[in-house]
Design an enzyme around this catalytic site. Structure first.
Site, PDB file in Angstrom:
ATOM      1  N   LYS A  90      -7.305   5.543 -19.732  1.00 46.85           N
ATOM      2  CA  LYS A  90      -7.583   5.986 -21.087  1.00 46.85           C
ATOM      3  C   LYS A  90      -6.341   5.807 -21.980  1.00 46.85           C
ATOM      4  CE  LYS A  90     -11.407   7.084 -19.008  1.00 46.85           C
ATOM      5  NZ  LYS A  90     -11.646   8.406 -18.442  1.00 46.85           N
ATOM      6  N   TYR A 144     -14.333  16.717 -16.283  1.00 43.64           N
ATOM      7  CA  TYR A 144     -14.879  15.368 -16.206  1.00 43.64           C
ATOM      8  C   TYR A 144     -16.010  15.335 -15.161  1.00 43.64           C
ATOM      9  CZ  TYR A 144     -15.031  10.323 -15.583  1.00 43.64           C
ATOM     10  OH  TYR A 144     -15.445   9.030 -15.508  1.00 43.64           O
ATOM     11  N   ARG A 182       0.847  -1.209   0.000  1.00 44.30           N
ATOM     12  CA  ARG A 182       0.000   0.000   0.000  1.00 44.30           C
ATOM     13  C   ARG A 182       0.878   1.253   0.000  1.00 44.30           C
ATOM     14  NH1 ARG A 182      -2.027   2.209   4.553  1.00 44.30           N
ATOM     15  NH2 ARG A 182      -2.292   0.216   5.594  1.00 44.30           N
ATOM     16  N   ASP A 198      -5.777  18.167 -15.292  1.00 44.58           N
ATOM     17  CA  ASP A 198      -6.043  16.804 -15.739  1.00 44.58           C
ATOM     18  C   ASP A 198      -5.592  16.715 -17.201  1.00 44.58           C
ATOM     19  OD1 ASP A 198      -7.312  14.518 -16.816  1.00 44.58           O
ATOM     20  OD2 ASP A 198      -8.994  14.654 -15.415  1.00 44.58           O
TER      21      ASP A 198
HETATM   22  C1  PLP Z   1     -12.119   8.944 -17.269  1.00 43.76           C
HETATM   23  C2  PLP Z   1     -11.638  10.249 -16.788  1.00 43.76           C
HETATM   24  C3  PLP Z   1     -11.415  10.481 -15.422  1.00 43.76           C
HETATM   25  C4  PLP Z   1     -11.731   9.449 -14.365  1.00 43.76           C
HETATM   26  O1  PLP Z   1     -10.895   8.338 -14.491  1.00 43.76           O
HETATM   27  P1  PLP Z   1     -11.307   6.849 -14.029  1.00 43.76           P
HETATM   28  O2  PLP Z   1     -10.090   6.078 -14.397  1.00 43.76           O
HETATM   29  O3  PLP Z   1     -12.540   6.476 -14.761  1.00 43.76           O
HETATM   30  O4  PLP Z   1     -11.529   6.907 -12.562  1.00 43.76           O
HETATM   31  C5  PLP Z   1     -10.916  11.716 -15.051  1.00 43.76           C
HETATM   32  N1  PLP Z   1     -10.658  12.681 -15.966  1.00 43.76           N
HETATM   33  C6  PLP Z   1     -10.870  12.497 -17.287  1.00 43.76           C
HETATM   34  C7  PLP Z   1     -10.576  13.588 -18.233  1.00 43.76           C
HETATM   35  C8  PLP Z   1     -11.376  11.279 -17.741  1.00 43.76           C
HETATM   36  O5  PLP Z   1     -11.589  11.098 -19.048  1.00 43.76           O
END
Ligand code: PLP
Length: 398
Positions: free
Chosen positions: A214, A116, A58, A189
């Site tokens: 992604k 998001y 962890r 992000d």
């Molecule tokens: C999918 C996404 C998230 C969240 O990510 P998860 O892996 O689904 O928790 C955050 N920001 C953006 C821009 C995303 O496309």
């Protein structure tokens, strides 16, 4: 005591080590929760310097840390100073860990409406319970932002570029500089662009977030997130990370590592295909409007061109026929897949009005830029002529 033979049941339980192995060429998966100390001195030393030794997964794990170090090097490639990365089990947990680490009761967060959806909900429904105020403003309005930043409680500017659903872009360097000028932190992000196309740390952003689920993984077979920041943030963020327990599994970190090896090739092909697709759709009689930052007609094209090496694989477009056309098109595509995620090697499409945003009231949907005929597309790395033929056929019927 004599050196007696242990029983069969003990032999079954005892760990064993293979002694013949030399260094593996490819990263192994350390599927272990803990690490053994040879003696008590080593144990004491590990607990005194927990970030320098592996003791409990962890806190840190060799597979996870190897992948994290690679991502830190990619994101900070042209930034000054030393950076670390912490990998998490989802993008949401990366955002949670980062926000909980930097925010205190009474702080104000400035953010934009089209980040998001999960990030918006996290801030408005959960962080607000702990005395954090969220102000959602148009972050492209620098005068408004400067004025908002004069409130001394503003601790953080949180943004995304490019952002859903219209792929609007924000000037990273300007936002980071304005935040800094007012002693606020900036968190960005960078999921849509990845460090292959855009590196916010080199433009002054303090902390970069990813959903590695992604493009960084790229194959849709694992979830994950990442936080990348300068080393002076390490103690604070890691201190929260290990208590929140947001670490990924070594297996998913390993899948991410595999994906990252082809990131540059993939982003190049995603960008090429998306540009070709955007050009095709722009000319199509059933399409009202195409949102792709690589189109010179996109309102933020200049901003995107100034900070992105290429324009990525995400785009959206509006069908003239509205809601029903959108639904029909979903059923007429063969190569494109109806999947509510993005950034995979294959092409994924989503009709938000009938899928992800079905339960959102139409007025609210429209305020968020999601019209009834809006289609979101994560353009994959297939042959572009096949993709265009798939869309051409589906649009002829819808
Ligand atoms: C999918 C996404 C998230 C969240 O990510 P998860 O892996 O689904 O928790 C955050 N920001 C953006 C821009 C995303 O496309």
């Amino acid at each position: 005591m004599e050196n007696r033979k242990v029983s069969l049941e003990t032999l079954m339980v005892m760990e064993s080590k293979e002694q013949r192995t030399i260094d593996p060429h490819v990263l192994p998966i350390y599927a272990t929760s803990g690490f053994s100390f040879q003696n008590i001195e080593e144990g004491i030393d590990a607990f005194l310097n927990p970030s320098e030794k592996h003791l409990y997964s962890r806190f840190a794990n060799p597979t996870i840390d190897t992948v994290a170090t690679k991502l830190a090097r990619l994101e900070s490639y042209d930034a000054d100073g030393d950076y670390f990365c912490l990998l998490t089990n989802t993008g949401m947990s990366a955002i949670t860990t980062a926000l909980v680490s930097v925010l205190e009761k009474g702080d104000i967060v400035l953010t934009q409406p089209n980040i998001y959806g999960g990030s918006t909900e996290l801030m408005q429904r959960i962080l607000s319970k702990f005395g954090v105020t969220i102000e959602t403003i148009d972050l492209s309005d620098m005068d408004l932002l400067s004025q908002k930043l004069t409130q001394k409680e503003v601790k953080l500017v949180y943004f995304e570029t490019p952002a859903n659903p219209t792929l609007s872009c924000l000037p990273i360097e300007k936002l980071a500089a304005l935040a800094k000028e007012h002693n606020a932190i900036s968190i960005m992000d960078n999921t849509f662009a990845t460090p292959a196309l855009q590196r916010p740390l080199s433009m002054g952003v303090d902390i970069v977030i990813h959903s590695t689920t992604k493009y960084l993984n790229g194959h849709g077979n694992g979830m994950g997130g990442a936080i990348i920041a300068a080393n002076n943030w390490y103690g604070k963020i890691w201190g929260h990370y290990k208590l929140l327990g947001t670490n990924p599994s070594p297996f998913e970190a390993w899948l991410l590592h595999n994906g990252m090896k082809t990131l540059s090739l993939r982003m190049e092909k995603h960008s090429y295909n998306a540009q070709r697709m955007a050009d095709f759709l722009s000319e199509h009689p059933s399409v009202d409007r195409v949102n792709y930052p690589g189109l010179t007609t996109h309102p933020d094209h200049e901003i995107a061109a100034s900070q992105m090496a290429k324009f990525g694989g995400m785009m959206s477009f509006e069908l003239k026929g509205g809601f029903e056309s959108g639904k029909r098109m979903m059923n007429e595509v063969d190569i494109c897949q109806l999947v509510p995620t993005l950034g995979n090697v294959d092409t994924l499409i989503l009709h938000p009005a009938s899928m992800s945003h079905l339960h959102v009231a139409p007025e609210i949907r429209r305020q968020a830029g999601i019209s009834d005929g809006l289609i979101r597309m994560s353009v994959g790395i297939e042959n572009i002529d096949d993709l265009i033929a798939d869309l051409d056929k589906a649009l002829a019927i819808s």
